[in-house]
Scaffold this active site. Structure first.
Site, mmCIF file in Angstrom:
data_model
loop_
_atom_site.group_PDB
_atom_site.id
_atom_site.type_symbol
_atom_site.label_atom_id
_atom_site.label_comp_id
_atom_site.label_asym_id
_atom_site.label_seq_id
_atom_site.Cartn_x
_atom_site.Cartn_y
_atom_site.Cartn_z
ATOM 1 N N GLN A 250 0.815 -1.212 0.000
ATOM 2 C CA GLN A 250 0.000 0.000 0.000
ATOM 3 C C GLN A 250 0.848 1.261 0.000
ATOM 4 O OE1 GLN A 250 -3.535 -0.036 -0.336
ATOM 5 N NE2 GLN A 250 -2.781 -2.054 -0.948
ATOM 6 N N HIS A 253 1.476 3.290 -3.248
ATOM 7 C CA HIS A 253 0.497 4.182 -3.862
ATOM 8 C C HIS A 253 1.056 5.577 -4.073
ATOM 9 C CE1 HIS A 253 -3.552 2.487 -4.449
ATOM 10 N NE2 HIS A 253 -3.203 1.594 -3.546
ATOM 11 N N GLU A 318 -8.102 3.717 6.718
ATOM 12 C CA GLU A 318 -8.882 3.313 5.543
ATOM 13 C C GLU A 318 -8.925 1.795 5.412
ATOM 14 O OE1 GLU A 318 -8.735 3.999 0.682
ATOM 15 O OE2 GLU A 318 -6.972 4.418 1.911
ATOM 16 N N HIS A 319 -7.760 1.161 5.381
ATOM 17 C CA HIS A 319 -7.664 -0.294 5.298
ATOM 18 C C HIS A 319 -7.078 -0.831 6.597
ATOM 19 C CE1 HIS A 319 -6.859 1.174 1.078
ATOM 20 N NE2 HIS A 319 -7.886 0.380 0.853
ATOM 21 N N ASP A 352 -8.767 -3.981 -3.161
ATOM 22 C CA ASP A 352 -8.523 -2.913 -4.137
ATOM 23 C C ASP A 352 -8.934 -3.307 -5.550
ATOM 24 O OD1 ASP A 352 -7.578 -1.040 -2.391
ATOM 25 O OD2 ASP A 352 -5.461 -1.324 -2.870
ATOM 26 N N HIS A 411 -47.016 28.990 10.859
ATOM 27 C CA HIS A 411 -47.105 27.546 10.990
ATOM 28 C C HIS A 411 -48.393 27.171 11.737
ATOM 29 C CE1 HIS A 411 -42.863 27.687 9.906
ATOM 30 N NE2 HIS A 411 -42.761 26.369 9.968
#
Length: 432
Positions: A250, A253, A318-319, A352, A411
């Site tokens: 990862q 990336h 995230e992961h 992914d 109202h």
């Protein structure tokens, strides 16, 4: 008490990077808002070296792109599409319209309606993110979105055939080749030749995430999916090779992708440090992965599983990959994460690319308050109500009282009119 054995970049440096990104993004959006197609062309030429006759691909251009992709690759793309569609359809089938009678004569309900138009951004700078087209476009089509626009930057000065093919196979109604902030601004605001959409979805770098944040309100967004994050939770039941592989898998990336090891084993922590260095000596993407690990990588040593859960929920990654003797302990106790990968048989790369869950997930600790992209992000739950005359009187009496407490005279007149029309005059303003 958890101890940090390896620190990542300091928060002040992250803040200064964020401020620079905000300023750049703000300027690009303002330019597109003011000058439309002209700004888009100039920015596309400036950032991507791309100035086509039309940013939208024709049917012939799409067919030509599909023809360039080897059949073996198309087969794997179709496999991934099938997994994502199957899971997305199961999610869609779990969301239902509702209608109930709350008291005699009062009917309340909600309808689940797909959005009319969305734009799915597919990153393509350092890596052409073919799988992101699957995750965003296919899921939108399963949800029932009427107009699905797919957009990706050029790769080496041309549309990337595999990405275009995937967008097409996933069901995109329109495909545009344009990148980054200018693409998102164009699709959110519209130009002389490109109609705007109702929502922007998809992952991207810090600039893409910031563009979505600044455009939110003008359009909807799925979530702020910035640079990829991964957290590996491990004990001494796993080997250093697997942990290092999953961290670097990862980290590649981008140079600002956090990769964190949270473990109860100091021996494993030391072995992983050495193993990362060994793997970086042969990894093809080592230049990027090394920068990410050096600046954003962390190793945290915890005393026990409960402390690992506490720290993991604070990180809200995230992961989250669980490489422990009892992965279900974390499934049952963790609350803040984008997606869990339970046991050594699965990994973040599966999520992914091909296993079927969606890889567009919350970053920047957004997992504290949102999950990732799913069919529900493309759906609106809208309500309706109806009442019989008798029920209108009952509700109207109580409504009138509350309006009076709040001082909303207009109202209150709405409520009193119904009570007068459908009930007795003396009932006006008097709740049971």
């Amino acid at each position: 008490m958890a101890r940090i054995l390896k620190h990542g970049i300091n928060p002040q440096t992250q803040l200064s990077i964020s401020e620079d990104v905000q300023q750049t993004v703000r300027g690009i959006i303002a330019d597109v808002r003011a000058r439309g197609d002209t700004a888009l062309r100039e920015l596309s030429q400036q950032f991507d070296g791309w100035n086509p006759a039309s940013f939208r691909l024709s049917d012939e251009q799409i067919a030509a792109a599909v023809a360039q992709v080897p059949e073996e690759q198309l087969a794997s793309i179709r496999f991934s599409l099938e997994q994502v569609r199957t899971f997305a359809q199961a999610q869609r089938d779990s969301v239902h319209d509702v209608e109930i009678e709350t008291i005699p004569g009062v009917t309340l309900g909600h309808k689940v309606i797909a959005m009319n138009s969305v734009a799915c951004y597919v990153p393509g700078g350092r890596y052409p993110m073919v799988a992101s087209a699957i995750m965003s476009v296919a899921t939108a089509k399963v949800a029932g979105v009427g107009r699905v626009v797919a957009v990706t930057p050029p790769k080496d000065g041309q549309p990337y055939p595999a990405t275009v093919a995937t967008m097409h196979l996933a069901g995109a109604d329109e495909i545009y080749i344009m990148g980054g902030v200018q693409a998102l601004a164009t699709l959110a605001l519209g130009t002389e030749t490109i109609a705007p959409v109702d929502m922007l979805v998809g992952p991207g770098n810090a600039y893409v995430a910031e563009a979505k944040r600044q455009l939110f309100g003008q359009v909807g967004i799925d979530l702020l999916a910035g640079p990829t994050e991964t957290l590996v939770i491990a004990d001494d039941s796993v080997d250093a090779e697997m942990v290092a592989t999953d961290l670097l898998g990862q980290a590649e990336h981008g140079p600002n992708s956090p990769a964190v090891l949270l473990t109860t084993s100091e021996t494993l922590a030391n072995e992983v440090t050495a193993e990362i260095e060994r793997q970086l000596s042969t990894l093809q993407t080592a230049e990027v992965a090394r920068a990410a690990w050096q600046d954003y990588g962390q190793i945290i040593l915890a005393d026990n599983e409960a402390e690992m859960v506490r720290v993991a929920d604070e990180i809200a990654s995230e992961h989250v990959q669980i490489l422990t003797r009892d992965p279900d302990y974390f499934l049952n106790h963790m609350t803040n994460y984008g997606s869990l990968f339970l046991g050594p048989e699965t990994n973040v790369a599966y999520g992914d690319k091909a296993i079927g869950t969606n890889h567009i997930l919350p970053t920047g600790r957004a997992a504290r308050y949102t999950g990732g992209l799913w069919v529900g992000k493309y759906l609106k739950t809208v309500t309706y109500q109806r009442a019989t005359p008798e029920a209108s009187v009952i509700v109207g009496r109580h409504c009138s009282v509350i309006c009076g407490v709040e001082g909303f005279a207009g109202h209150q007149r709405q409520a009193d009119l119904r009570v007068k029309r459908y009930g007795s005059p003396e009932a006006v303003g008097a709740a049971d």
